[in-house]
Design an enzyme around this catalytic site. Sequence first.
Site, PDB file in Angstrom:
ATOM      1  N   SER A 141       0.773  -1.322  -0.032  1.00 28.52           N
ATOM      2  CA  SER A 141       0.158  -0.104  -0.079  1.00 28.52           C
ATOM      3  C   SER A 141       0.821   1.274  -0.118  1.00 28.52           C
ATOM      4  O   SER A 141       2.053   1.175   0.397  1.00 28.52           O
ATOM      5  CB  SER A 141      -0.896   0.037   1.161  1.00 28.52           C
ATOM      6  N   TYR A 158      -2.220  -1.001  10.556  1.00 23.14           N
ATOM      7  CA  TYR A 158      -2.356  -1.036   9.018  1.00 23.14           C
ATOM      8  C   TYR A 158      -1.046  -0.492   8.354  1.00 23.14           C
ATOM      9  O   TYR A 158      -0.317  -1.176   7.714  1.00 23.14           O
ATOM     10  CB  TYR A 158      -3.541  -0.455   8.409  1.00 23.14           C
TER      11      TYR A 158
END
Length: 253
Positions: A141, A158
Amino acid sequence: MKLKNKTAIVTGAGSGNGRAIALKFFSEGANVVIADLNEEGAQETLRLAGAESNGLVIKMDVTKRDEVQRMIDETVRTFGTIDILVNNAGIVGFTPFLELGDKEWDQVHDVNLKGPFLCSQIAAKEMINAGNGGRIINITSVEAHVIVSSSGKCQPHYNSSKGGLNLLTKAIAIELAQYGITANNIAPGVVETPFTASGLSNPEAKRWVLDRLPVGRIGKPDDIANAALFLASDDSSYMTGSTVFVDGGWTAI
């Protein structure tokens, strides 16, 4: 037909980016294992691929070593080999740092980091035994590199899980190079998937995202699938330990 006679495993292929990657691989001639906890979604991916496609649905949990081993064994038993692994399965949490509990922290890291470790390790052993090299593609990401608080809250668990996966990819790229196995990342920006649907349904949040995208649009799953095809094919044979940013220019500003 860049992947003709190749066998690929795509985790989290029951929806979103994983589904788009699986369908792209099917269209390029690959045998594709559609691995997902959501068996119904995985079956829908196979249906969308068409009756002529050579696919296998496996319901499994990437955080369980025995289930990953079963996936690898079923793949080899069905198709004879593994050439490509795409570690796409992932989850996100939005609990702020000061309120974040152990259970949510562990769950995000188990799926996003332990899962790719287990899948890569077990698949790589099979690739080495086969002696034909291979491709490992990890979906990280932009949040492995920058903090994005599009939800209005930071996502430390995350961020750290995807940051860890970024460095795990580099480490295994070095270790596996001697076997002709490459390992690379794709770092998506904001993409329209079930993963992001709730956030993008908020007009203010969507505008916040669009204002930060030089290309002027939100990404599509096919944008990620196109990058995955490149990394899975011989076109990327001189790349390993690298990250391909597919983010509409998010990290360029």
